[in-house]
Design a protein around this motif. Structure first.
Motif, mmCIF file in Angstrom:
data_model
loop_
_atom_site.group_PDB
_atom_site.id
_atom_site.type_symbol
_atom_site.label_atom_id
_atom_site.label_comp_id
_atom_site.label_asym_id
_atom_site.label_seq_id
_atom_site.Cartn_x
_atom_site.Cartn_y
_atom_site.Cartn_z
ATOM 1 N N ASN A 23 0.813 -1.222 0.000
ATOM 2 C CA ASN A 23 0.000 0.000 0.000
ATOM 3 C C ASN A 23 0.843 1.267 0.000
ATOM 4 O OD1 ASN A 23 -2.267 -1.520 0.051
ATOM 5 N ND2 ASN A 23 -2.518 -1.435 2.290
ATOM 6 N N ARG A 24 2.099 1.121 0.393
ATOM 7 C CA ARG A 24 2.993 2.283 0.424
ATOM 8 C C ARG A 24 4.021 2.228 -0.696
ATOM 9 N NH1 ARG A 24 0.775 1.033 4.726
ATOM 10 N NH2 ARG A 24 0.125 2.554 6.290
ATOM 11 N N LYS A 25 3.857 1.239 -1.554
ATOM 12 C CA LYS A 25 4.807 0.982 -2.640
ATOM 13 C C LYS A 25 6.244 0.863 -2.128
ATOM 14 C CE LYS A 25 2.299 2.785 -6.620
ATOM 15 N NZ LYS A 25 1.272 1.796 -6.440
ATOM 16 N N LEU A 26 6.346 0.304 -0.957
ATOM 17 C CA LEU A 26 7.651 0.109 -0.331
ATOM 18 C C LEU A 26 8.235 -1.201 -0.813
ATOM 19 C CD1 LEU A 26 7.443 0.589 3.547
ATOM 20 C CD2 LEU A 26 9.190 1.484 2.031
ATOM 21 N N ARG A 27 9.503 -1.196 -1.218
ATOM 22 C CA ARG A 27 10.112 -2.482 -1.523
ATOM 23 C C ARG A 27 10.913 -2.978 -0.322
ATOM 24 N NH1 ARG A 27 13.977 -5.591 -3.724
ATOM 25 N NH2 ARG A 27 15.663 -4.101 -3.603
ATOM 26 N N GLY A 28 11.439 -2.017 0.414
ATOM 27 C CA GLY A 28 12.204 -2.441 1.577
ATOM 28 C C GLY A 28 12.560 -1.285 2.480
ATOM 29 N N LEU A 29 13.009 -1.645 3.667
ATOM 30 C CA LEU A 29 13.493 -0.642 4.620
ATOM 31 C C LEU A 29 14.898 -1.051 5.010
ATOM 32 C CD1 LEU A 29 10.400 -0.382 6.998
ATOM 33 C CD2 LEU A 29 11.167 1.364 5.377
ATOM 34 N N ARG A 30 15.829 -0.116 4.903
ATOM 35 C CA ARG A 30 17.188 -0.424 5.365
ATOM 36 C C ARG A 30 17.465 0.354 6.638
ATOM 37 N NH1 ARG A 30 21.435 -3.052 3.837
ATOM 38 N NH2 ARG A 30 20.757 -3.483 1.714
#
Ligand SMILES: [Fe+2]
Ligand SMILES: [Fe+2]
Length: 475
Positions: free
Chosen positions: A91-98
């Motif tokens: 929903n946030r178009k997030l692929r990842g968090l580093r």
């Protein structure tokens, strides 16, 4: 605890805490003790990681979470959490968090305000760009980096991978046909190309085993022998890998799988494709093909070592575990390891393929059941069990009728949870009975209100009963 387990555990705790944080900030003020404890625990879970590492990436790809390169397993107890977090990322178009080690020194307030920003991103016109902008404006967020991933990028990557895999498959078919044609017309044939094919298959396995298993569901009624040979090579490689064979052994095994039925070249087509029962003479003709495979392997323009290593398993592939098959031997010597592997891959692919004499093939799960009846007689018991373990009770490509009246095609068999509840893609039909892909669901999903499973398996059906070619929906 080994590093892999440690990573898995960290990943699960990490995801669980992230989930709790994003949920809790919705209902509590920043000074709420519960919330502060949660932020504290979040930092504590990460602490061991910072002993050796400077950053930690949690990312999402093809409906799975990864901690660095490690895939987080789906389990019954984390399923709904994983599902909700996948949606949260999407929903946030997030692929990842580093995350960077500097988070150690971040205040709990700081962590919580990041979570609030993350929550707020949903509903923004361009969530990911909005998120990046919000964070880059403030230097107190130097411990976090957003990895963008437009859904289309992810899909494109997925398509590219599948396209490459398919290309490899058809390339293997063409090369095998060429080799057979040349052998048939007594021309000299080298083995460079087929060595390359096997190497490509092995590379693909390291990256993505499910795709290799999906490829092995490709069927071609008219060119059966070629697709069958490529499938046997693929399945043998997967089983060989499962029992921990070295790369060099896998290479040899793959080649044997690819060449095992070369001898069928000499069987007249009217015998090979005869719909009814074969006469004794005709069956004798069929029985000659393993030895003829050996003859063709010896004709190849290859080193003696190559020939010596490659001829025995094809010779043995219809010789059963108790040596009751053919060619009938005077001296009873047990099948070689490669011979036993190829026998299993060969029968599984044959049973699940439609043939003139068996228009209704076995559904993959039924084929495994049938093979189990002959465990220890026709098949090496340990290898067959490992093969079933590898494919799952419902192998990739099995079509399931569900109690919701939906049709689900198995796309992945759970590695570590309930093997009887695979992940399936739902198939939706239009007025003309054509199918298209619906959403992907896990049969482990629970109806949270009732506490029972959302979907149960009624029965398995061979995809051909619906005119479906599994590979079309898998690749
Ligand atoms: Fe054969
Ligand atoms: Fe075969």
């Amino acid at each position: 605890m080994d590093l892999e387990k440690q990573k898995t555990l960290l990943g699960e705790n990490f995801l669980r805490l992230l989930y709790r944080l994003v949920q809790s900030v919705k209902i509590h003020q920043d000074n709420n003790q519960l919330l502060l404890d949660c932020a504290k625990e979040f930092n504590e879970v990460l602490a061991p990681w910072w002993v050796h590492e400077r950053s930690l990436m949690i990312s999402m790809s093809r409906d799975r979470f990864y901690l660095e390169e490690e895939k987080l397993p789906y389990r019954r107890d984390n399923l709904s959490l994983v599902q909700e977090m996948l949606d949260y990322f999407k929903n946030r178009k997030l692929r990842g968090l580093r995350f960077f080690a500097a988070i150690k020194d971040a205040s709990y307030d700081n962590i919580l305000s990041f979570i609030r920003i993350l929550n707020k991103a949903e509903g923004q016109e361009d969530p990911i760009d909005w998120l990046v902008m919000q964070l880059s404006k403030r230097k107190e967020f130097s411990w976090i980096q957003i990895e963008k991933g437009e859904e289309t990028d992810l899909q494109e990557h997925d398509l590219e991978r599948k396209e490459l895999a398919l290309k490899g498959y058809f390339n293997a078919l063409t090369s095998l046909k060429e080799l057979t044609d040349k052998l048939g017309s007594q021309k000299k044939v080298g083995v460079r190309k087929i060595k390359r094919i096997i190497q490509d298959m092995m590379d693909m396995h390291t990256e993505d085993k499910p795709i290799l298993l999906s490829l092995s569901t490709i069927r071609d009624y008219h060119d059966y022998t070629y697709t069958h040979s490529v499938n046997v090579a693929l399945l043998s490689l997967c089983l060989g890998k499962q029992i921990g064979l070295s790369k060099m052994s896998l290479r040899k095994l793959g080649i044997c799988g690819l060449l095992h039925d070369l001898g069928k070249l000499d069987i007249p087509l009217d015998i090979l494709n005869k719909p009814g029962r074969l006469s004794d003479e005709e069956f004798e003709e069929i029985e000659k093909h393993p030895l003829r495979s050996v003859k063709y392997i010896i004709q190849l323009n290859a080193s003696n070592d190559f020939k010596v290593e490659s001829f025995l398993p094809p010779f043995e592939h219809h010789l059963k575990f108790n040596l009751s098959g053919y060619p009938r031997l005077n001296r009873k010597k047990s099948q070689s390891l490669f011979g036993r592997i190829i026998t299993i891959a060969d029968v599984f692919d044959a049973l699940t393929s439609a043939r003139v004499y068996r228009p209704a093939p076995f559904s993959p799960d039924r084929a495994l059941e049938t093979m189990l009846e002959k465990i220890g007689e026709d098949y090496d018991p340990i290898l067959l069990k490992l093969f079933i373990n590898m494919l799952g009770i419902y192998p990739v490509g099995t079509l399931l009728k569900l109690d919701t009246d939906e049709l689900g095609l198995v796309i992945e068999s759970p590695e570590d949870s309930d093997k009887a509840r695979p992940r399936v893609v739902l198939l939706l039909s239009d007025d003309q009975g054509r199918f298209r892909k619906g959403k992907t669901v896990s049969l482990e999903e629970l109806d949270t209100q009732k506490g029972s499973y959302l979907r149960n398996i009624k029965k398995s059906i061979h995809p051909s009963a619906y005119g479906i070619q599994s590979a079309e929906f898998l690749l």
